[in-house]
Design a protein around this motif. Structure first.
Motif, PDB file in Angstrom:
ATOM      1  N   ARG A 283      33.597  40.873  44.940  1.00 36.08           N
ATOM      2  CA  ARG A 283      32.879  39.620  44.942  1.00 36.08           C
ATOM      3  C   ARG A 283      31.899  39.448  45.956  1.00 36.08           C
ATOM      4  O   ARG A 283      32.019  39.322  47.183  1.00 36.08           O
ATOM      5  CB  ARG A 283      33.808  38.524  44.508  1.00 36.08           C
TER       6      ARG A 283
ATOM      7  N   ASP B  59      30.953  36.709  46.945  1.00 32.91           N
ATOM      8  CA  ASP B  59      31.326  35.426  47.834  1.00 32.91           C
ATOM      9  C   ASP B  59      32.636  35.764  48.377  1.00 32.91           C
ATOM     10  O   ASP B  59      33.394  34.871  49.228  1.00 32.91           O
ATOM     11  CB  ASP B  59      31.484  34.189  47.084  1.00 32.91           C
ATOM     12  N   SER B  60      33.166  37.032  48.454  1.00 29.01           N
ATOM     13  CA  SER B  60      34.292  37.456  49.288  1.00 29.01           C
ATOM     14  C   SER B  60      34.063  36.893  50.854  1.00 29.01           C
ATOM     15  O   SER B  60      33.278  37.142  51.591  1.00 29.01           O
ATOM     16  CB  SER B  60      34.700  38.881  49.281  1.00 29.01           C
TER      17      SER B  60
ATOM     18  N   ARG C 114      30.025  41.889  53.827  1.00 24.80           N
ATOM     19  CA  ARG C 114      30.132  40.532  53.417  1.00 24.80           C
ATOM     20  C   ARG C 114      30.439  39.641  54.653  1.00 24.80           C
ATOM     21  O   ARG C 114      30.561  39.969  55.468  1.00 24.80           O
ATOM     22  CB  ARG C 114      31.608  40.628  52.645  1.00 24.80           C
TER      23      ARG C 114
ATOM     24  N   ASP D 146      40.549  38.309  49.213  1.00 29.87           N
ATOM     25  CA  ASP D 146      39.279  38.665  48.207  1.00 29.87           C
ATOM     26  C   ASP D 146      39.134  40.037  48.379  1.00 29.87           C
ATOM     27  O   ASP D 146      38.839  40.912  47.443  1.00 29.87           O
ATOM     28  CB  ASP D 146      38.079  38.067  48.786  1.00 29.87           C
TER      29      ASP D 146
ATOM     30  N   GLY E 116      40.721  39.197  40.964  1.00 26.47           N
ATOM     31  CA  GLY E 116      39.405  39.415  41.539  1.00 26.47           C
ATOM     32  C   GLY E 116      39.331  40.001  42.812  1.00 26.47           C
ATOM     33  O   GLY E 116      38.276  40.220  43.607  1.00 26.47           O
TER      34      GLY E 116
ATOM     35  N   HIS F  28      39.314  43.104  45.664  1.00 25.75           N
ATOM     36  CA  HIS F  28      38.897  44.207  45.770  1.00 25.75           C
ATOM     37  C   HIS F  28      39.536  45.158  46.748  1.00 25.75           C
ATOM     38  O   HIS F  28      39.909  44.574  47.859  1.00 25.75           O
ATOM     39  CB  HIS F  28      37.429  44.362  46.230  1.00 25.75           C
TER      40      HIS F  28
ATOM     41  N   ARG G 130      32.120  45.880  39.000  1.00 24.13           N
ATOM     42  CA  ARG G 130      32.885  44.578  38.666  1.00 24.13           C
ATOM     43  C   ARG G 130      32.590  44.013  37.575  1.00 24.13           C
ATOM     44  O   ARG G 130      31.516  43.392  37.324  1.00 24.13           O
ATOM     45  CB  ARG G 130      32.389  43.607  39.934  1.00 24.13           C
TER      46      ARG G 130
ATOM     47  N   GLN H 214      33.617  41.734  35.502  1.00 23.90           N
ATOM     48  CA  GLN H 214      33.980  40.311  35.725  1.00 23.90           C
ATOM     49  C   GLN H 214      34.447  39.713  37.180  1.00 23.90           C
ATOM     50  O   GLN H 214      34.912  40.355  37.810  1.00 23.90           O
ATOM     51  CB  GLN H 214      35.038  39.593  34.698  1.00 23.90           C
ATOM     52  N   LYS H 215      34.085  38.445  37.094  1.00 24.89           N
ATOM     53  CA  LYS H 215      34.380  37.911  38.809  1.00 24.89           C
ATOM     54  C   LYS H 215      36.071  37.923  38.811  1.00 24.89           C
ATOM     55  O   LYS H 215      36.559  38.336  40.020  1.00 24.89           O
ATOM     56  CB  LYS H 215      34.327  36.249  38.641  1.00 24.89           C
ATOM     57  N   ASP H 216      36.903  37.941  37.901  1.00 23.67           N
ATOM     58  CA  ASP H 216      38.159  38.058  37.877  1.00 23.67           C
ATOM     59  C   ASP H 216      38.861  39.661  38.085  1.00 23.67           C
ATOM     60  O   ASP H 216      40.161  39.758  38.150  1.00 23.67           O
ATOM     61  CB  ASP H 216      39.022  37.138  37.286  1.00 23.67           C
ATOM     62  N   SER H 217      37.898  40.616  37.788  1.00 20.13           N
ATOM     63  CA  SER H 217      38.516  41.985  37.769  1.00 20.13           C
ATOM     64  C   SER H 217      39.086  42.214  39.223  1.00 20.13           C
ATOM     65  O   SER H 217      38.412  41.861  40.097  1.00 20.13           O
ATOM     66  CB  SER H 217      37.245  42.726  37.380  1.00 20.13           C
TER      67      SER H 217
END
Length: 319
Positions: free
Chosen positions: A118, A120-121, A144, A188, A209, A211, A279, A281-284
Protein backbone atom coordinates in the motif's frame (compact mmCIF):
# COMPACT_ATOMS: atom_id res chain seq x y z
CA UNK A 1 41.92 -3.92 -22.07
CA UNK A 2 42.52 -6.03 -18.95
CA UNK A 3 39.58 -7.14 -16.87
CA UNK A 4 38.91 -5.20 -13.68
CA UNK A 5 39.05 -6.69 -10.18
CA UNK A 6 36.71 -4.99 -7.69
CA UNK A 7 36.87 -5.73 -3.96
CA UNK A 8 34.14 -5.92 -1.31
CA UNK A 9 35.15 -2.54 0.12
CA UNK A 10 35.03 -0.95 -3.33
CA UNK A 11 31.55 -2.37 -3.95
CA UNK A 12 30.38 -0.76 -0.71
CA UNK A 13 31.96 2.56 -1.69
CA UNK A 14 30.41 2.64 -5.16
CA UNK A 15 26.86 1.30 -4.77
CA UNK A 16 23.94 2.40 -2.62
CA UNK A 17 20.42 1.04 -2.21
CA UNK A 18 18.72 3.79 -4.20
CA UNK A 19 20.89 3.00 -7.21
CA UNK A 20 20.45 -0.75 -6.71
CA UNK A 21 16.64 -0.49 -6.75
CA UNK A 22 16.70 1.49 -10.01
CA UNK A 23 19.06 -1.01 -11.65
CA UNK A 24 17.14 -4.09 -10.49
CA UNK A 25 13.79 -2.62 -11.56
CA UNK A 26 15.17 -2.15 -15.07
CA UNK A 27 16.41 -5.76 -15.01
CA UNK A 28 12.86 -6.97 -14.37
CA UNK A 29 11.61 -4.80 -17.22
CA UNK A 30 14.23 -6.41 -19.47
CA UNK A 31 13.12 -9.89 -18.39
CA UNK A 32 9.54 -9.02 -19.37
CA UNK A 33 10.64 -7.56 -22.70
CA UNK A 34 12.89 -10.49 -23.59
CA UNK A 35 16.15 -8.50 -23.61
CA UNK A 36 17.52 -10.47 -20.65
CA UNK A 37 17.59 -14.15 -19.76
CA UNK A 38 18.03 -15.69 -16.32
CA UNK A 39 19.33 -19.22 -15.71
CA UNK A 40 18.23 -20.73 -12.37
CA UNK A 41 20.77 -21.67 -9.73
CA UNK A 42 22.36 -25.13 -9.74
CA UNK A 43 24.25 -26.71 -6.87
CA UNK A 44 27.08 -29.23 -6.68
CA UNK A 45 27.47 -31.05 -3.36
CA UNK A 46 30.37 -32.70 -1.56
CA UNK A 47 30.53 -34.14 1.97
CA UNK A 48 31.40 -31.58 4.62
CA UNK A 49 28.82 -30.41 3.83
CA UNK A 50 30.12 -28.29 0.91
CA UNK A 51 28.04 -26.69 -1.85
CA UNK A 52 29.11 -24.90 -5.00
CA UNK A 53 26.24 -22.70 -6.19
CA UNK A 54 26.25 -21.51 -9.81
CA UNK A 55 23.86 -19.08 -11.56
CA UNK A 56 24.09 -17.02 -14.75
CA UNK A 57 22.29 -14.52 -16.95
CA UNK A 58 22.54 -12.56 -20.16
CA UNK A 59 21.62 -8.87 -20.29
CA UNK A 60 21.47 -7.98 -23.96
CA UNK A 61 20.00 -4.60 -23.05
CA UNK A 62 23.29 -3.83 -21.28
CA UNK A 63 25.60 -5.66 -23.68
CA UNK A 64 26.87 -7.99 -20.95
CA UNK A 65 26.53 -11.50 -19.62
CA UNK A 66 27.74 -12.96 -16.37
CA UNK A 67 27.68 -15.52 -13.62
CA UNK A 68 27.72 -15.65 -9.86
CA UNK A 69 29.46 -18.58 -8.19
CA UNK A 70 29.64 -19.03 -4.47
CA UNK A 71 30.92 -21.76 -2.21
CA UNK A 72 29.41 -22.54 1.15
CA UNK A 73 30.30 -24.77 4.04
CA UNK A 74 29.63 -24.32 7.77
CA UNK A 75 31.28 -21.10 8.87
CA UNK A 76 32.40 -19.90 5.44
CA UNK A 77 30.75 -18.53 2.30
CA UNK A 78 32.61 -16.93 -0.60
CA UNK A 79 30.96 -15.02 -3.47
CA UNK A 80 32.32 -14.00 -6.90
CA UNK A 81 30.67 -12.43 -9.95
CA UNK A 82 32.21 -12.58 -13.41
CA UNK A 83 31.07 -10.14 -16.10
CA UNK A 84 31.62 -10.56 -19.86
CA UNK A 85 31.12 -8.43 -22.95
CA UNK A 86 28.49 -9.94 -25.25
CA UNK A 87 30.14 -8.23 -28.23
CA UNK A 88 33.66 -9.57 -27.67
CA UNK A 89 33.10 -12.50 -25.32
CA UNK A 90 35.91 -11.21 -23.13
CA UNK A 91 35.93 -10.98 -19.35
CA UNK A 92 35.22 -7.40 -18.24
CA UNK A 93 35.36 -7.74 -14.48
CA UNK A 94 35.75 -10.10 -11.55
CA UNK A 95 33.95 -8.86 -8.45
CA UNK A 96 33.87 -9.89 -4.81
CA UNK A 97 30.15 -10.17 -4.36
CA UNK A 98 28.99 -10.70 -0.78
CA UNK A 99 27.63 -7.17 -0.32
CA UNK A 100 26.56 -7.07 -3.97
CA UNK A 101 24.30 -10.05 -3.24
CA UNK A 102 22.86 -8.40 -0.16
CA UNK A 103 22.13 -5.26 -2.15
CA UNK A 104 20.47 -6.99 -5.08
CA UNK A 105 18.25 -9.14 -2.85
CA UNK A 106 17.17 -6.08 -0.91
CA UNK A 107 16.65 -4.12 -4.11
CA UNK A 108 14.36 -6.81 -5.56
CA UNK A 109 12.18 -6.57 -2.47
CA UNK A 110 12.30 -2.79 -2.79
CA UNK A 111 10.91 -3.10 -6.33
CA UNK A 112 8.23 -5.55 -5.17
CA UNK A 113 7.29 -3.26 -2.28
CA UNK A 114 6.92 -0.31 -4.63
CA UNK A 115 4.47 -2.19 -6.85
CA UNK A 116 2.68 -4.35 -4.28
CA UNK A 117 2.58 -2.65 -0.86
CA UNK A 118 0.00 0.00 0.00
CA UNK A 119 1.32 3.51 -0.78
CA UNK A 120 0.57 4.61 2.79
CA UNK A 121 2.51 1.74 4.41
CA UNK A 122 4.25 2.98 7.56
CA UNK A 123 4.72 0.06 9.95
CA UNK A 124 7.06 -2.89 9.30
CA UNK A 125 7.74 -6.20 11.00
CA UNK A 126 11.10 -7.89 10.41
CA UNK A 127 12.11 -11.48 11.08
CA UNK A 128 15.87 -11.96 11.13
CA UNK A 129 18.79 -9.76 12.13
CA UNK A 130 21.54 -10.78 9.70
CA UNK A 131 23.04 -9.12 6.65
CA UNK A 132 20.05 -9.83 4.40
CA UNK A 133 17.57 -8.50 6.97
CA UNK A 134 19.49 -5.23 7.06
CA UNK A 135 19.37 -4.62 3.31
CA UNK A 136 15.75 -5.79 3.17
CA UNK A 137 14.69 -3.15 5.68
CA UNK A 138 16.86 -0.51 4.04
CA UNK A 139 15.21 -1.18 0.68
CA UNK A 140 11.70 -0.96 2.14
CA UNK A 141 12.60 2.32 3.85
CA UNK A 142 13.84 3.66 0.50
CA UNK A 143 10.50 2.77 -1.08
CA UNK A 144 8.01 3.78 1.61
CA UNK A 145 7.98 6.40 4.41
CA UNK A 146 8.34 4.04 7.35
CA UNK A 147 7.56 5.39 10.83
CA UNK A 148 7.97 2.32 12.99
CA UNK A 149 9.60 -1.12 12.80
CA UNK A 150 9.49 -4.16 15.07
CA UNK A 151 12.13 -6.87 14.76
CA UNK A 152 12.16 -10.43 16.04
CA UNK A 153 14.88 -13.05 16.13
CA UNK A 154 15.57 -15.87 18.55
CA UNK A 155 18.61 -14.10 20.00
CA UNK A 156 17.76 -11.13 22.21
CA UNK A 157 21.20 -9.54 21.90
CA UNK A 158 21.09 -9.72 18.11
CA UNK A 159 17.67 -8.12 17.83
CA UNK A 160 18.67 -5.30 20.21
CA UNK A 161 21.82 -4.64 18.19
CA UNK A 162 19.82 -4.69 14.94
CA UNK A 163 17.29 -2.24 16.37
CA UNK A 164 20.00 0.20 17.43
CA UNK A 165 21.89 0.05 14.13
CA UNK A 166 18.88 0.16 11.83
CA UNK A 167 17.16 2.97 13.74
CA UNK A 168 20.09 5.16 12.75
CA UNK A 169 20.57 3.77 9.24
CA UNK A 170 16.89 4.07 8.30
CA UNK A 171 16.17 7.19 10.36
CA UNK A 172 13.13 5.59 11.96
CA UNK A 173 12.18 3.90 15.23
CA UNK A 174 13.14 0.21 15.33
CA UNK A 175 12.16 -1.81 18.40
CA UNK A 176 13.02 -5.42 19.34
CA UNK A 177 10.08 -7.66 20.30
CA UNK A 178 10.13 -10.89 22.27
CA UNK A 179 7.37 -12.90 20.54
CA UNK A 180 7.36 -13.77 16.82
CA UNK A 181 3.64 -13.20 16.23
CA UNK A 182 4.03 -9.67 17.63
CA UNK A 183 6.32 -8.77 14.72
CA UNK A 184 3.68 -9.91 12.20
CA UNK A 185 0.61 -8.36 13.87
CA UNK A 186 -0.79 -4.97 12.77
CA UNK A 187 1.92 -4.47 10.16
CA UNK A 188 1.70 -2.89 6.72
CA UNK A 189 4.78 -4.79 5.55
CA UNK A 190 6.34 -7.98 6.90
CA UNK A 191 9.87 -9.09 5.98
CA UNK A 192 11.18 -12.60 6.58
CA UNK A 193 14.94 -12.95 6.12
CA UNK A 194 15.95 -15.84 8.36
CA UNK A 195 17.71 -19.17 8.15
CA UNK A 196 14.71 -20.94 9.67
CA UNK A 197 13.52 -24.25 8.24
CA UNK A 198 10.06 -23.85 9.80
CA UNK A 199 7.45 -21.04 9.63
CA UNK A 200 8.39 -18.12 11.86
CA UNK A 201 4.88 -16.79 12.61
CA UNK A 202 1.21 -17.81 12.49
CA UNK A 203 -0.42 -16.53 9.31
CA UNK A 204 -3.70 -15.92 11.13
CA UNK A 205 -2.24 -12.84 12.85
CA UNK A 206 -1.64 -10.92 9.60
CA UNK A 207 -3.82 -7.87 9.02
CA UNK A 208 -5.78 -7.38 5.82
CA UNK A 209 -3.72 -5.28 3.40
CA UNK A 210 -0.34 -6.57 4.56
CA UNK A 211 2.46 -6.99 2.03
CA UNK A 212 5.11 -9.68 2.65
CA UNK A 213 8.67 -9.94 1.34
CA UNK A 214 9.72 -13.56 1.91
CA UNK A 215 13.42 -14.00 1.14
CA UNK A 216 15.17 -16.35 3.56
CA UNK A 217 14.64 -19.77 1.99
CA UNK A 218 16.00 -20.98 -1.35
CA UNK A 219 15.80 -24.70 -0.57
CA UNK A 220 12.67 -26.85 -0.97
CA UNK A 221 13.22 -28.23 2.54
CA UNK A 222 12.93 -24.78 4.21
CA UNK A 223 9.89 -22.55 4.75
CA UNK A 224 9.60 -19.24 6.64
CA UNK A 225 5.82 -18.94 6.17
CA UNK A 226 2.96 -21.35 6.83
CA UNK A 227 0.14 -22.60 4.59
CA UNK A 228 -2.26 -20.11 6.17
CA UNK A 229 -0.10 -17.20 5.01
CA UNK A 230 0.04 -18.55 1.46
CA UNK A 231 -3.70 -19.22 1.45
CA UNK A 232 -4.45 -15.68 2.63
CA UNK A 233 -2.37 -14.06 -0.11
CA UNK A 234 -4.55 -12.52 -2.84
CA UNK A 235 -1.51 -11.93 -5.05
CA UNK A 236 1.69 -13.98 -5.04
CA UNK A 237 4.63 -12.77 -7.12
CA UNK A 238 7.91 -14.60 -7.69
CA UNK A 239 11.20 -13.11 -8.80
CA UNK A 240 11.21 -16.14 -11.13
CA UNK A 241 8.53 -18.83 -11.15
CA UNK A 242 10.97 -21.24 -12.81
CA UNK A 243 13.51 -20.75 -10.03
CA UNK A 244 10.83 -20.84 -7.31
CA UNK A 245 9.69 -24.21 -8.63
CA UNK A 246 13.19 -25.48 -7.90
CA UNK A 247 13.83 -23.66 -4.61
CA UNK A 248 10.78 -22.10 -2.93
CA UNK A 249 10.17 -24.35 0.04
CA UNK A 250 7.76 -21.69 1.33
CA UNK A 251 5.20 -23.03 -1.16
CA UNK A 252 5.82 -26.76 -0.77
CA UNK A 253 3.20 -27.51 1.91
CA UNK A 254 0.64 -25.17 0.32
CA UNK A 255 1.07 -26.90 -3.05
CA UNK A 256 0.64 -30.30 -1.42
CA UNK A 257 -2.55 -29.12 0.30
CA UNK A 258 -3.81 -27.51 -2.97
CA UNK A 259 -3.94 -24.10 -1.30
CA UNK A 260 -2.13 -22.61 -4.31
CA UNK A 261 -0.92 -23.65 -7.74
CA UNK A 262 1.83 -22.27 -9.97
CA UNK A 263 -0.51 -20.90 -12.69
CA UNK A 264 -2.06 -18.61 -10.06
CA UNK A 265 1.27 -16.93 -9.30
CA UNK A 266 2.80 -13.97 -11.16
CA UNK A 267 6.26 -13.04 -12.31
CA UNK A 268 7.43 -9.80 -10.68
CA UNK A 269 8.54 -8.71 -14.15
CA UNK A 270 4.91 -8.90 -15.34
CA UNK A 271 3.79 -6.72 -12.43
CA UNK A 272 6.55 -4.17 -13.03
CA UNK A 273 5.52 -3.82 -16.68
CA UNK A 274 1.80 -3.64 -15.88
CA UNK A 275 0.79 -6.98 -17.39
CA UNK A 276 -0.46 -8.10 -13.98
CA UNK A 277 -1.55 -6.08 -10.98
CA UNK A 278 0.42 -6.15 -7.78
CA UNK A 279 -2.41 -4.96 -5.52
CA UNK A 280 -6.01 -5.40 -6.68
CA UNK A 281 -7.53 -3.75 -3.60
CA UNK A 282 -6.40 -1.82 -0.53
CA UNK A 283 -7.21 -4.78 1.74
CA UNK A 284 -5.50 -7.41 -0.44
CA UNK A 285 -2.74 -9.45 1.16
CA UNK A 286 0.23 -9.51 -1.21
CA UNK A 287 3.30 -11.71 -1.12
CA UNK A 288 6.63 -11.49 -2.91
CA UNK A 289 8.80 -14.58 -2.88
CA UNK A 290 12.46 -13.93 -3.65
CA UNK A 291 15.00 -16.65 -4.37
CA UNK A 292 17.67 -14.30 -5.77
CA UNK A 293 18.37 -14.11 -9.51
CA UNK A 294 21.60 -13.95 -11.47
CA UNK A 295 20.18 -11.19 -13.69
CA UNK A 296 20.09 -8.96 -10.60
CA UNK A 297 23.78 -9.67 -9.94
CA UNK A 298 24.72 -9.12 -13.59
CA UNK A 299 22.81 -5.85 -13.90
CA UNK A 300 24.33 -4.48 -10.69
CA UNK A 301 27.78 -5.67 -11.75
CA UNK A 302 27.44 -3.76 -15.02
CA UNK A 303 26.49 -0.60 -13.13
CA UNK A 304 29.36 -1.18 -10.74
CA UNK A 305 31.89 -1.45 -13.57
CA UNK A 306 30.61 1.82 -15.08
CA UNK A 307 31.00 3.59 -11.74
CA UNK A 308 34.41 2.03 -11.04
CA UNK A 309 35.70 3.05 -14.45
CA UNK A 310 34.58 6.64 -13.99
CA UNK A 311 36.08 6.82 -10.49
CA UNK A 312 39.23 4.91 -11.52
CA UNK A 313 38.58 2.31 -8.85
CA UNK A 314 39.62 -1.34 -9.09
CA UNK A 315 42.76 -3.13 -10.23
CA UNK A 316 43.50 -4.63 -13.66
CA UNK A 317 43.82 -8.41 -13.76
CA UNK A 318 46.80 -9.93 -15.58
CA UNK A 319 44.58 -11.29 -18.37
Amino acid sequence: MAALFITEDEVRDLLDMETAIEVVEQAFVALAEGTAENVPRARAFAPGPFFLHTMSATADYLGVSGWKNYSSRPGHVEFLVGLYSIETGKLIALIEADYLGQLRTGAASGVATDYMARPDSKVVGVFGTGKQARTQLKAVCETRKIDYVEVYSRNDENRRRFADEMSELCNTEVEPVHAPDTAATEKDIVITATSSSAPVFDGRVLDEGTHLNVVGSNFLQKAEIDVTTVRRADVIACDSIAQCQLEAGDFSAALTEHAIDWPLMHELSAIVTGRNTGRPQKDSVTLFKSTGLAIEDVALAAKLVDLATKERIGKPLPF
